[in-house]
Design a protein around this motif. Structure first.
Motif, PDB file in Angstrom:
ATOM      1  N   ALA A 111       1.068  -1.353  -0.143  1.00  0.00           N
ATOM      2  CA  ALA A 111       0.533  -0.095   0.153  1.00  0.00           C
ATOM      3  C   ALA A 111       0.565   0.781   0.124  1.00  0.00           C
ATOM      4  CB  ALA A 111      -0.673   0.610   1.304  1.00  0.00           C
ATOM      5  N   ARG A 112       1.762   1.054   1.163  1.00  0.00           N
ATOM      6  CA  ARG A 112       2.734   2.455   1.058  1.00  0.00           C
ATOM      7  C   ARG A 112       3.590   2.667  -0.440  1.00  0.00           C
ATOM      8  NH1 ARG A 112       4.479  -0.157   5.394  1.00  0.00           N
ATOM      9  NH2 ARG A 112       5.990  -0.548   5.263  1.00  0.00           N
ATOM     10  N   HIS A 113       3.825   1.939  -1.015  1.00  0.00           N
ATOM     11  CA  HIS A 113       4.364   1.485  -2.694  1.00  0.00           C
ATOM     12  C   HIS A 113       3.878   1.486  -3.880  1.00  0.00           C
ATOM     13  CE1 HIS A 113       7.910   2.359   0.295  1.00  0.00           C
ATOM     14  NE2 HIS A 113       7.835   1.663   0.416  1.00  0.00           N
ATOM     15  N   ARG A 114       2.138   1.336  -3.457  1.00  0.00           N
ATOM     16  CA  ARG A 114       1.356   1.751  -4.100  1.00  0.00           C
ATOM     17  C   ARG A 114       1.365   0.408  -5.186  1.00  0.00           C
ATOM     18  NH1 ARG A 114       1.917   6.795  -3.327  1.00  0.00           N
ATOM     19  NH2 ARG A 114       0.448   7.626  -3.182  1.00  0.00           N
ATOM     20  N   VAL A 115       2.123  -0.690  -4.907  1.00  0.00           N
ATOM     21  CA  VAL A 115       2.388  -1.967  -5.632  1.00  0.00           C
ATOM     22  C   VAL A 115       0.265  -2.535  -5.981  1.00  0.00           C
ATOM     23  CG1 VAL A 115       3.577  -4.535  -5.735  1.00  0.00           C
ATOM     24  CG2 VAL A 115       4.820  -2.248  -5.116  1.00  0.00           C
ATOM     25  N   PRO A 116       0.317  -2.872  -6.786  1.00  0.00           N
ATOM     26  CA  PRO A 116      -0.980  -3.381  -7.252  1.00  0.00           C
ATOM     27  C   PRO A 116      -1.507  -5.163  -6.597  1.00  0.00           C
ATOM     28  CG  PRO A 116       0.100  -3.634  -9.177  1.00  0.00           C
ATOM     29  CD  PRO A 116       0.975  -3.006  -8.292  1.00  0.00           C
ATOM     30  N   THR A 117      -2.142  -5.110  -5.498  1.00  0.00           N
ATOM     31  CA  THR A 117      -2.719  -6.195  -4.608  1.00  0.00           C
ATOM     32  C   THR A 117      -3.992  -5.744  -4.249  1.00  0.00           C
ATOM     33  OG1 THR A 117      -1.832  -7.347  -2.748  1.00  0.00           O
ATOM     34  CG2 THR A 117      -2.385  -4.793  -2.446  1.00  0.00           C
ATOM     35  N   ALA A 118      -4.810  -7.770  -3.772  1.00  0.00           N
ATOM     36  CA  ALA A 118      -6.305  -6.852  -3.259  1.00  0.00           C
ATOM     37  C   ALA A 118      -6.259  -6.218  -2.242  1.00  0.00           C
ATOM     38  CB  ALA A 118      -6.851  -8.303  -3.032  1.00  0.00           C
ATOM     39  N   ARG A 119      -7.307  -5.604  -2.487  1.00  0.00           N
ATOM     40  CA  ARG A 119      -7.416  -4.324  -1.316  1.00  0.00           C
ATOM     41  C   ARG A 119      -8.018  -4.853   0.235  1.00  0.00           C
ATOM     42  NH1 ARG A 119     -12.624  -3.261   0.012  1.00  0.00           N
ATOM     43  NH2 ARG A 119     -14.286  -4.174  -1.540  1.00  0.00           N
ATOM     44  N   PHE A 120      -6.899  -4.924   1.271  1.00  0.00           N
ATOM     45  CA  PHE A 120      -7.374  -5.149   2.423  1.00  0.00           C
ATOM     46  C   PHE A 120      -7.774  -4.820   3.040  1.00  0.00           C
ATOM     47  CE2 PHE A 120      -3.712  -4.352   4.348  1.00  0.00           C
ATOM     48  CZ  PHE A 120      -3.051  -3.111   3.140  1.00  0.00           C
ATOM     49  N   ILE A 121      -8.168  -5.566   5.248  1.00  0.00           N
ATOM     50  CA  ILE A 121      -8.133  -4.790   6.342  1.00  0.00           C
ATOM     51  C   ILE A 121      -7.246  -5.824   7.032  1.00  0.00           C
ATOM     52  CG2 ILE A 121      -9.103  -4.166   8.453  1.00  0.00           C
ATOM     53  CD1 ILE A 121     -11.921  -3.636   6.212  1.00  0.00           C
ATOM     54  N   THR A 122      -6.301  -5.381   8.143  1.00  0.00           N
ATOM     55  CA  THR A 122      -5.596  -6.287   8.671  1.00  0.00           C
ATOM     56  C   THR A 122      -6.123  -5.736  10.278  1.00  0.00           C
ATOM     57  OG1 THR A 122      -3.010  -5.515   7.669  1.00  0.00           O
ATOM     58  CG2 THR A 122      -3.289  -6.412   9.951  1.00  0.00           C
ATOM     59  N   CYS A 123      -6.325  -7.331  10.509  1.00  0.00           N
ATOM     60  CA  CYS A 123      -7.479  -7.177  12.219  1.00  0.00           C
ATOM     61  C   CYS A 123      -5.942  -8.179  13.094  1.00  0.00           C
ATOM     62  CB  CYS A 123      -8.812  -8.232  11.410  1.00  0.00           C
ATOM     63  SG  CYS A 123     -10.354  -7.630  10.163  1.00  0.00           S
ATOM     64  N   TYR A 124      -6.507  -7.759  13.959  1.00  0.00           N
ATOM     65  CA  TYR A 124      -6.658  -7.807  15.491  1.00  0.00           C
ATOM     66  C   TYR A 124      -6.928  -8.656  16.334  1.00  0.00           C
ATOM     67  CZ  TYR A 124      -2.822  -4.767  13.243  1.00  0.00           C
ATOM     68  OH  TYR A 124      -1.712  -4.309  12.494  1.00  0.00           O
ATOM     69  N   GLY A 125      -7.986  -9.051  15.806  1.00  0.00           N
ATOM     70  CA  GLY A 125      -9.049  -9.620  16.729  1.00  0.00           C
ATOM     71  C   GLY A 125     -10.398 -10.084  15.726  1.00  0.00           C
TER      72      GLY A 125
END
Ligand code: AMP
Ligand code: GLY
Length: 435
Positions: A111-125
């Motif tokens: 995301a920081r380097h604008r590399v194409p990848t699937a949209r995501f959310i990181t979850c901690y619980g």
């Protein structure tokens, strides 16, 4: 030049065979190796989870270069230990290996380097993950354990119930141990998958080929995911234009991004791509060669491998090129009964010599052991049978002729390895992968 190869799978067998053909068997030691590797070079016992042990082996063997096959010692900092001791090693530091060892890191880095990848959310619980699945995505939705999970940490949930079950298993029941305490929830992409391999010295990149693997246990991509049941190289889907696009949009930004964040990436970078309607997107990074991909990639290198790896380890690939042959390669994995859930072991293996007596067939060992002089199975993936030829059809026939000579009780292998290279799957077949 004295070389130490770290690892003991079919990938390392292929690496050792290649290096031995370049510098001679007497210049190579492998740790821990396996019975197939031990037929070629000297081996030393070692535990991949203990990077310090390899420093001692490299010292004793006076290795000029150490090459690391698997991800575990890399993620545990084997490259950092060697650097502290002033020993030359080819492979990324633990910080750079986070591209593979933490999916949360890899996703936020992209995301920081604008590399194409699937949209995501990181979850901690678990509650957060259930919320993310419901609010941010449509079904099917992909759930990924953050840490290393031997290829088993990804669930493609078709229903909310399946998603909740996967979230519970990872976050409440600890199915992936600490690896599953953080989950990445991401959009499900569709399209064929391609693996793209480069060697980097931290700033420069040399491409070393493409491959496609067959992850599911059964023919036609059915059944659970495995470490890989077979592979072929090159990928017919990657033409010059796509190659350049992957280099421009993905590989170069990743290498530049890691350097700019203070963790330059030195080693093999394996980019797992999905070729979607809107272009190539990153599914995952691996900080090493794939297994079984290495077995079909390495024979295609027309230039010697060792000078490439030495130059990259020293941080200067500026004078190095790596040409590829036109040969087509196919590798078929033979696995034990019960794989991937479990693995029967101790079954006598016969026919390897007969398989290799057919021209152009090489059998790489993975889960094998010697019991009172008899070769027996000792793990899930037992062997990779590799063959090449001027066309995929020839390579496939040769590899299966090799497989036909080999027997062990309960053996499983797919009958359709490489078929996709001869006739690429239809969109309907690809959609079915996700059902
Ligand atoms: P990974 O361990 O990240 O390579 O994921 C294992 C497999 O899950 C991949 O090879 C894909 O087949 C599948 N996969 C992972 N991420 C996605 C995604 N975002 N969309 C569709 N399939 C995926
Ligand atoms: N064959 C996939 C891997 O090595 O990760």
């Amino acid at each position: 030049m004295r070389v130490l190869v770290v690892g003991g799978g079919a990938r390392e067998h292929a690496l050792v065979a290649r290096l031995a053909s370049e510098v001679g068997k007497s210049k190579i030691v492998a740790a821990p190796g396996n019975p197939g590797i031990a037929e070629l070079v000297a081996v030393r016992p070692a535990d991949l989870a203990n990077p310090d042990a390899f420093v001692a082996i490299a010292d004793e063997w006076q290795a000029d270069l150490t090459i690391v096959g698997p991800e575990v010692p890399l993620s545990l900092g084997i490259a950092d230990r060697f650097a502290e001791k002033g020993l030359l090693l080819f492979g990324p530091t633990a910080a750079a290996a986070r591209l593979e060892s933490s999916k949360a890191f890899a996703k936020s880095f992209m995301a920081r380097h604008r590399v194409p990848t699937a949209r995501f959310i990181t979850c901690y619980g678990a509650a957060e993950a259930r919320g993310a699945v419901r609010s941010g995505f449509t079904l099917p939705v992909v759930l990924k354990a953050d840490g290393l999970a031997a290829g088993k940490g990804v669930v493609i949930a078709q229903t909310l119930d399946e998603a909740d079950e996967a979230i519970d298993a990872a976050m409440n029941d600890g199915r992936f141990g600490t690896a599953g305490r953080t989950l990445v929830v991401e959009e499900c992409l569709t399209g064929p998958e391609v693996s793209f391999f480069v060697v980097s010295d931290g700033t420069r990149v040399v491409p070393i080929g493409t491959a496609q693997d067959h992850k599911r246990i059964f023919d036609d991509d059915r059944g659970p995911n495995t470490g890989g049941m077979g592979a072929f190289a090159p990928s017919p889907l990657v033409d010059d234009e796509l190659h350049e696009r992957v280099m421009r949009e993905i590989v170069r930004p990743v290498i530049a991004g890691m350097a700019s964040e203070g963790s330059p990436f030195r080693g093999f970078l394996y980019v797992g791509l999905m070729i979607t309607a809107s272009g190539p997107q990153v599914i995952e990074f691996n900080v090493r060669l794939g297994d079984p991909e290495a077995q079909v990639l390495l024979p295609r290198l027309a230039d010697p491998l060792l000078p490439l790896l030495v130059a990259a380890a020293r941080g200067d690939l500026s004078a190095i090129a790596c040409r590829l042959t036109d040969e087509k390669l196919v590798g078929i994995v033979m696995a034990s009964r019960g794989y991937p859930e479990s693995a029967a072991s101790g079954q006598p293996i016969v026919g390897i010599e007969a398989a290799q007596a057919q021209g152009g067939v090489m059998v790489c060992h993975a889960g094998t052991a010697l019991q009172r002089g008899q070769l027996v199975t000792a793990g899930g993936r037992v062997l990779t049978v590799v063959a090449g030829g001027p066309t995929f059809a020839v390579a496939i026939n040769r590899a299966y002729a090799g497989v036909a000579k080999i027997h062990f009780d309960g053996m499983q292998f797919r009958r359709d390895i490489g078929a996709r290279a001869v006739s690429p799957p239809t969109t309907t077949a690809l959609d079915a992968q996700h059902r």
